[in-house]
Design an enzyme around this catalytic site. Structure first.
Site, PDB file in Angstrom:
ATOM      1  N   TRP A 145      -4.525 -37.135  -9.748  1.00  0.00           N
ATOM      2  CA  TRP A 145      -4.291 -35.775  -9.260  1.00  0.00           C
ATOM      3  C   TRP A 145      -3.435 -35.025 -10.282  1.00  0.00           C
ATOM      4  O   TRP A 145      -2.466 -35.571 -10.814  1.00  0.00           O
ATOM      5  CB  TRP A 145      -3.548 -35.807  -7.918  1.00  0.00           C
ATOM      6  CG  TRP A 145      -4.470 -35.827  -6.727  1.00  0.00           C
ATOM      7  CD1 TRP A 145      -5.241 -36.877  -6.314  1.00  0.00           C
ATOM      8  CD2 TRP A 145      -4.715 -34.759  -5.815  1.00  0.00           C
ATOM      9  NE1 TRP A 145      -5.947 -36.531  -5.194  1.00  0.00           N
ATOM     10  CE2 TRP A 145      -5.633 -35.235  -4.856  1.00  0.00           C
ATOM     11  CE3 TRP A 145      -4.227 -33.452  -5.689  1.00  0.00           C
ATOM     12  CZ2 TRP A 145      -6.093 -34.452  -3.791  1.00  0.00           C
ATOM     13  CZ3 TRP A 145      -4.683 -32.672  -4.632  1.00  0.00           C
ATOM     14  CH2 TRP A 145      -5.608 -33.174  -3.704  1.00  0.00           C
ATOM     15  N   SER A 181      -1.210 -40.396  -5.909  1.00  0.00           N
ATOM     16  CA  SER A 181       0.096 -41.059  -5.924  1.00  0.00           C
ATOM     17  C   SER A 181       0.258 -42.046  -4.779  1.00  0.00           C
ATOM     18  O   SER A 181       0.978 -43.043  -4.903  1.00  0.00           O
ATOM     19  CB  SER A 181       1.212 -40.005  -5.848  1.00  0.00           C
ATOM     20  OG  SER A 181       1.182 -39.217  -7.008  1.00  0.00           O
ATOM     21  N   GLU A 224      -1.645 -44.171  -3.777  1.00  0.00           N
ATOM     22  CA  GLU A 224      -2.203 -45.480  -4.139  1.00  0.00           C
ATOM     23  C   GLU A 224      -1.323 -46.234  -5.136  1.00  0.00           C
ATOM     24  O   GLU A 224      -1.579 -47.411  -5.431  1.00  0.00           O
ATOM     25  CB  GLU A 224      -3.610 -45.314  -4.728  1.00  0.00           C
ATOM     26  CG  GLU A 224      -4.708 -45.023  -3.694  1.00  0.00           C
ATOM     27  CD  GLU A 224      -4.643 -43.649  -3.080  1.00  0.00           C
ATOM     28  OE1 GLU A 224      -4.433 -42.677  -3.827  1.00  0.00           O
ATOM     29  OE2 GLU A 224      -4.753 -43.533  -1.846  1.00  0.00           O
ATOM     30  N   VAL A 284       1.924 -37.061  -9.960  1.00  0.00           N
ATOM     31  CA  VAL A 284       2.435 -35.688  -9.884  1.00  0.00           C
ATOM     32  C   VAL A 284       2.086 -35.141  -8.507  1.00  0.00           C
ATOM     33  O   VAL A 284       0.915 -34.902  -8.200  1.00  0.00           O
ATOM     34  CB  VAL A 284       1.812 -34.806 -10.988  1.00  0.00           C
ATOM     35  CG1 VAL A 284       2.294 -33.364 -10.840  1.00  0.00           C
ATOM     36  CG2 VAL A 284       2.176 -35.343 -12.368  1.00  0.00           C
ATOM     37  N   ILE A 321       2.552 -32.063  -5.970  1.00  0.00           N
ATOM     38  CA  ILE A 321       2.933 -30.648  -5.933  1.00  0.00           C
ATOM     39  C   ILE A 321       2.798 -30.159  -4.496  1.00  0.00           C
ATOM     40  O   ILE A 321       1.752 -30.347  -3.862  1.00  0.00           O
ATOM     41  CB  ILE A 321       2.056 -29.801  -6.879  1.00  0.00           C
ATOM     42  CG1 ILE A 321       2.180 -30.347  -8.313  1.00  0.00           C
ATOM     43  CG2 ILE A 321       2.490 -28.331  -6.837  1.00  0.00           C
ATOM     44  CD1 ILE A 321       1.300 -29.654  -9.342  1.00  0.00           C
ATOM     45  N   THR A 351       1.058 -27.777   3.725  1.00  0.00           N
ATOM     46  CA  THR A 351       1.211 -28.648   4.897  1.00  0.00           C
ATOM     47  C   THR A 351       2.306 -29.679   4.622  1.00  0.00           C
ATOM     48  O   THR A 351       2.938 -29.677   3.571  1.00  0.00           O
ATOM     49  CB  THR A 351      -0.102 -29.403   5.200  1.00  0.00           C
ATOM     50  OG1 THR A 351      -0.305 -30.366   4.154  1.00  0.00           O
ATOM     51  CG2 THR A 351      -1.281 -28.462   5.279  1.00  0.00           C
ATOM     52  N   HIS A 360       1.815 -32.771   4.056  1.00  0.00           N
ATOM     53  CA  HIS A 360       1.271 -33.886   3.277  1.00  0.00           C
ATOM     54  C   HIS A 360       2.234 -34.334   2.179  1.00  0.00           C
ATOM     55  O   HIS A 360       2.496 -35.520   1.984  1.00  0.00           O
ATOM     56  CB  HIS A 360      -0.044 -33.424   2.635  1.00  0.00           C
ATOM     57  CG  HIS A 360      -1.081 -34.480   2.554  1.00  0.00           C
ATOM     58  ND1 HIS A 360      -2.126 -34.567   3.430  1.00  0.00           N
ATOM     59  CD2 HIS A 360      -1.223 -35.508   1.704  1.00  0.00           C
ATOM     60  CE1 HIS A 360      -2.874 -35.602   3.124  1.00  0.00           C
ATOM     61  NE2 HIS A 360      -2.347 -36.195   2.072  1.00  0.00           N
TER      62      HIS A 360
HETATM   63  C1  DLZ Z   1      -4.161 -35.684  -0.645  1.00  0.00           C
HETATM   64  C2  DLZ Z   1      -3.261 -35.389  -1.795  1.00  0.00           C
HETATM   65  C3  DLZ Z   1      -2.618 -34.151  -1.898  1.00  0.00           C
HETATM   66  C4  DLZ Z   1      -2.769 -33.084  -0.864  1.00  0.00           C
HETATM   67  N1  DLZ Z   1      -1.836 -33.862  -2.941  1.00  0.00           N
HETATM   68  C5  DLZ Z   1      -1.652 -34.795  -3.909  1.00  0.00           C
HETATM   69  C6  DLZ Z   1      -0.815 -34.519  -5.026  1.00  0.00           C
HETATM   70  O1  DLZ Z   1      -0.267 -33.429  -5.199  1.00  0.00           O
HETATM   71  N2  DLZ Z   1      -0.635 -35.515  -5.938  1.00  0.00           N
HETATM   72  C7  DLZ Z   1      -1.212 -36.760  -5.820  1.00  0.00           C
HETATM   73  O2  DLZ Z   1      -0.983 -37.624  -6.666  1.00  0.00           O
HETATM   74  N3  DLZ Z   1      -2.019 -37.021  -4.777  1.00  0.00           N
HETATM   75  C8  DLZ Z   1      -2.268 -36.087  -3.824  1.00  0.00           C
HETATM   76  N4  DLZ Z   1      -3.091 -36.346  -2.767  1.00  0.00           N
HETATM   77  C9  DLZ Z   1      -3.857 -37.628  -2.755  1.00  0.00           C
HETATM   78  C10 DLZ Z   1      -3.100 -38.807  -2.136  1.00  0.00           C
HETATM   79  O3  DLZ Z   1      -2.081 -39.262  -3.013  1.00  0.00           O
HETATM   80  C11 DLZ Z   1      -4.081 -39.965  -1.882  1.00  0.00           C
HETATM   81  O4  DLZ Z   1      -4.806 -40.237  -3.065  1.00  0.00           O
HETATM   82  C12 DLZ Z   1      -5.076 -39.665  -0.782  1.00  0.00           C
HETATM   83  O5  DLZ Z   1      -4.424 -39.250   0.386  1.00  0.00           O
HETATM   84  C13 DLZ Z   1      -5.936 -40.916  -0.476  1.00  0.00           C
HETATM   85  O6  DLZ Z   1      -5.115 -41.975   0.005  1.00  0.00           O
END
Ligand code: DLZ
Length: 206
Positions: A28, A62, A64, A127, A129, A133, A135
């Site tokens: 991400w 992240s 994971e 990273v 951000i 929500t 999350h």
């Molecule tokens: C779902 C999600 C969101 C909304 N934002 C980020 C982010 O800013 N950075 C990041 O590394 N991962 C994000 N994810 C994904 C989650 O970390 C994860 O991969 C999913 O929820 C699947 O488990």
């Protein structure tokens, strides 16, 4: 105005020439991740860590990272690219373009089976951000606690390379990619140095 924040240089010059380090990064927010991973690798190599002793793996997000760090430390049957240049070329987000979303399945450039030797340190890079929500809060909280648990449970130092930024600009500045006159500082470099220092401590302190 100047700041008093930031890490001070260690009085000891740690030598990484004998260390093995894994970098596990999320996909991400690709632009920032790429800069951070590149910065970490540059400092690992500057401290003498051999390319063949740097393994880079990616996971979707992240969230994971803790599981992946735990498995890599345990010597699971992960695959690694044969050298860092492959890996840099193949930070492997698939597609290209500037989408901040995760890309498709990584391209297995120069894939070899990772030797089943222990790692002296692992750098977890992500990273996060903040969005609109909750999350962000949940992922930040669970990932930071879980990464701490991995290092305490396994005894292998896990460097906390997860940016928890409130805005895109905050994330960019912490990767040395700031859009203003001040580009900021690439924290990936600090994480590379921290991995060599902590890996050296782990060797000495067992
Ligand atoms: C779902 C999600 C969101 C909304 N934002 C980020 C982010 O800013 N950075 C990041 O590394 N991962 C994000 N994810 C994904 C989650 O970390 C994860 O991969 C999913 O929820 C699947 O488990």
């Amino acid at each position: 105005m100047s700041t008093i924040k930031g890490i001070s240089q260690s009085p000891v010059h740690y030598d990484g020439s004998d260390l093995r380090v894994a970098i596990i990064h999320a996909r991400w927010n690709k632009t920032v991740i790429e800069a951070l991973v590149t910065g970490a690798i540059a400092k690992l190599k500057e401290r003498g860590v051999k390319e063949s002793n740097i393994v880079v793996e990616s996971v979707p997000g992240s969230y994971e990272l803790p599981w992946a760090c735990s498995k890599v430390i345990a010597g699971a049957h992960v695959q690694a690219n044969s050298n860092v240049n492959d890996l840099l070329g193949g930070l492997n987000f698939g597609g290209g373009g500037s989408s901040p979303k995760p890309a498709s399945t990584p391209v297995p450039a120069g894939v070899v089976t990772m030797p089943n030797e222990p790692f002296d340190a692992v750098i977890a890079i992500g990273v996060l951000i903040k969005g609109s929500t909750m999350h962000f809060e949940y992922i930040c909280d669970s990932v930071s606690h879980a990464l701490m648990k991995v290092q305490l449970d396994t005894g292998v130092p896990v460097i906390f390379g997860v940016l928890t930024a409130l805005t895109d600009d905050q994330a960019l500045e912490r990767a040395g990619l700031g859009r203003g006159e001040d580009k900021g500082h690439n924290h990936g470099e600090d994480w590379g140095l921290a991995a060599v220092e902590m890996g050296s401590h782990a060797r000495r302190w067992g």
